[in-house]
Write an enzyme that holds these catalytic residues in place. Structure first.
Site, mmCIF file in Angstrom:
data_model
loop_
_atom_site.group_PDB
_atom_site.id
_atom_site.type_symbol
_atom_site.label_atom_id
_atom_site.label_comp_id
_atom_site.label_asym_id
_atom_site.label_seq_id
_atom_site.Cartn_x
_atom_site.Cartn_y
_atom_site.Cartn_z
ATOM 1 C CB SER A 1 -0.931 0.039 1.210
ATOM 2 O OG SER A 1 -1.662 1.260 1.188
ATOM 3 C CG HIS B 1 -4.596 -0.974 4.238
ATOM 4 N ND1 HIS B 1 -4.933 -0.427 3.002
ATOM 5 C CD2 HIS B 1 -3.711 -0.095 4.790
ATOM 6 C CE1 HIS B 1 -4.289 0.709 2.830
ATOM 7 N NE2 HIS B 1 -3.533 0.933 3.893
ATOM 8 C CG ASN B 2 -7.284 -1.718 0.006
ATOM 9 O OD1 ASN B 2 -6.265 -1.362 0.591
ATOM 10 N ND2 ASN B 2 -7.305 -1.959 -1.284
ATOM 11 C CD GLU C 1 -7.522 2.847 0.483
ATOM 12 O OE1 GLU C 1 -6.415 2.389 0.814
ATOM 13 O OE2 GLU C 1 -7.977 2.749 -0.675
ATOM 14 C CE LYS D 1 -3.255 -2.454 -0.023
ATOM 15 N NZ LYS D 1 -3.780 -2.531 -1.320
HETATM 16 C C1 3PG Z 1 -6.260 0.561 -4.536
HETATM 17 O O1 3PG Z 1 -5.961 -0.555 -4.138
HETATM 18 O O2 3PG Z 1 -5.889 1.057 -5.594
HETATM 19 C C2 3PG Z 1 -7.076 1.413 -3.652
HETATM 20 O O3 3PG Z 1 -6.501 1.362 -2.385
HETATM 21 C C3 3PG Z 1 -8.532 1.010 -3.617
HETATM 22 O O4 3PG Z 1 -9.032 1.092 -4.864
HETATM 23 P P1 3PG Z 1 -10.611 1.349 -5.167
HETATM 24 O O5 3PG Z 1 -11.043 2.567 -4.411
HETATM 25 O O6 3PG Z 1 -10.625 1.562 -6.661
HETATM 26 O O7 3PG Z 1 -11.356 0.113 -4.782
#
Ligand code: 3PG
Length: 486
Positions: A130, A187-188, A191, A184
């Site tokens: 990340s 984590h997302n 996010e 990960k």
């Molecule tokens: C990525 O992995 O590029 C971003 O952290 C999440 O991507 P996304 O918002 O397109 O799902």
């Protein structure tokens, strides 16, 4: 001959792959790359011309130029392409070589590939990376899971490449099989939650408080110097004041409000549902992206339903800014708490044996969710073995309690005006539900038993019970029933 061999190979020389490789070379390692796209190979050769970096056009040449055991990372789009790359590479590899999937692969795919490659003698690491393109170049957060001996072999390279916080590298061995990609993914998920919470704060400041973009940018900059400090707050301050060259228009004002997604947030929600772990802030963020995609419905409905203009005077200025700051801090804590609890529970269910303190530690730098709050989270998990939900700690209890009035006020102000705050509301509801000893789910249990004979447990007696509700008699003690379908 051996001197000319390269230490680390990269398949996939998009901007992430190239930047990661240049980062490897910065630290003195020989870095080799390949890609089916010739322009990407040329770009690597020109960007790395003064370094021990080389781009080659065929996998055969690529494999022949790597020192053994070969250490190869793939940074290609998740899905079938990863399988295709593995298939093409396998006949060229030797037993003991290391393959690292640095993309956002689904953990089920990683489990399958791990088992498949293990049977072929290839050591596989499903690895979350990340930090975006900039992070890959300057120091990402790296989450490798899978073959432990492979980790030991790549550790010197990954530790030098990773971001550093107080001298500590933002990389650690996560655990067996797909644990790196699972972590990960979560984590997302976090996010997604943080991004949506910030978007709601922006909406409230703009539509309740009447603040302009530059004023909001200054406020986010100020917040970034306080307890909200973190990468997403920092870039929001920059985005808010950004104007395209030669224009007075803020770019943000002309960006279409339909958010796309590649899937990791949705996978987090799906997996949380499968494991029975509540992550409502993340669910709400995924839902808001889905609602945003229905732009035409929203346009039609906005004409069908009149705007709401309450009599109540809107909270403005510093009062609103303070409430929004509290709302964000409160909701950020609950969002991280949900992600961390999901990891704590799945660590057991999926036998990942995760070190939650270590995960919080490597998220403090390099990654998209890096924030000052992660130091406090690291400390909380470091102090208490077996801690699942950090809301149960005194330090977070005090913060949550002190900020609850802020989030409630912001939701109230927004709701009065028909402004959606789905993620903030989910965070508040999660907190209030998790601190309530007696929830009204006794009624849900009674309803299930009424129509489906699904049984219930009691507060006053041990056992499992069923009642014939329309001809009430004594509750019957019963074996756990299969239950009729409702
Ligand atoms: C990525 O992995 O590029 C971003 O952290 C999440 O991507 P996304 O918002 O397109 O799902």
């Amino acid at each position: 001959m051996d001197q000319q061999l390269y230490d680390f190979g990269m398949i996939g020389l998009g901007v992430m792959g190239r930047n990661f490789l240049l980062n490897v070379a910065d630290d003195g390692f020989g870095a080799l790359g390949t890609d089916i796209d010739e322009d990407s190979v040329s770009a690597l050769n020109s960007e790395g011309k003064d370094m021990r970096v080389k781009g080659v056009g065929t996998q055969k040449e690529f494999v022949s130029l790597l020192s053994k055991p070969r250490k190869i990372m793939m940074l290609v789009p998740a899905g079938k392409i990863v399988d295709n790359v593995i298939e093409g590479l396998l006949p060229l590899l030797d037993e003991g070589d290391i393959l690292i999937d640095g993309g956002n692969s689904h953990y089920d795919d990683t489990d399958r590939r791990y088992a498949f490659l293990k049977a072929k003698g290839i050591r596989f690491l499903g690895t979350g990376v990340s930090g975006g393109a900039k992070g890959a170049r300057l120091g990402p957060s790296i989450m490798p899971g899978g073959d432990r001996s492979a980790w030991e072999d790549v550790k010197p390279i990954l530790e030098t490449v990773a971001a550093k916080v107080n001298g500590e590298p933002c990389v650690t061995y996560i655990g067996e099989s797909s644990s790196g990609h699972y972590v990960k993914m979560v984590h997302n998920g976090i996010e997604y939650g943080l991004m949506q919470l910030i978007a709601e704060a922006y909406d409230v400041l703009k539509r309740v408080g009447g603040m302009g973009n530059d004023e909001m940018s200054a406020l986010f900059t100020k917040w970034n110097d306080g307890r909200l400090n973190g990468y997403l707050i920092e870039i929001t301050a920059a985005i808010l004041k950004f104007r395209e060259e030669g224009t007075e228009t803020h770019l943000l004002d002309v960006i279409l409000d339909k958010a796309k997604q590649k899937g990791t947030g949705k996978w987090t929600s799906q997996s949380a549902m499968d494991h029975g772990v509540p992550v409502p802030t993340i669910d709400a963020a995924v839902t808001m992206r889905a609602i945003s995609a229905f732009k035409e419905y929203r346009q039609d409905n906005s004409k069908l339903y009149k705007p709401i203009h309450p009599d109540e005077v809107a909270l403005k200025g510093e009062g609103l800014a303070d409430a929004v700051e509290k709302a964000l801090y409160f909701s950020f804590i609950t969002c991280y708490a949900q992600g961390m609890q999901l990891l704590a529970e799945t660590s057991i269910d999926r036998e990942y044996n995760l070190d939650l303190e270590g995960i919080a530690r490597i998220w403090r730098g390099g990654c998209i969710i890096r924030a000052e709050l992660l130091e406090k989270i690291r400390e909380a998990y470091g102090k208490r073995e077996g801690l699942k939900n950090m809301m149960a700690t005194k330090e977070f209890r005090d913060d949550l309690f002190a900020c609850r009035d802020g989030v409630a006020e912001v939701i109230h102000q927004a709701t009065e005006r028909g402004i959606p705050t789905m993620c903030m509301s989910a965070s508040l509801q999660y907190f209030d539900a998790f601190r309530t000893e007696n929830l009204p789910l006794n009624l849900v249990q009674a309803q299930r038993d009424y129509f489906g004979s699904h049984s219930y447990e009691r507060l006053d007696q041990k056992g499992i019970f069923h009642t014939s509700w329309d001809a009430p008699r004594e509750a019957k003690v019963m074996d756990p029933p299969s239950g009729a379908e409702g």
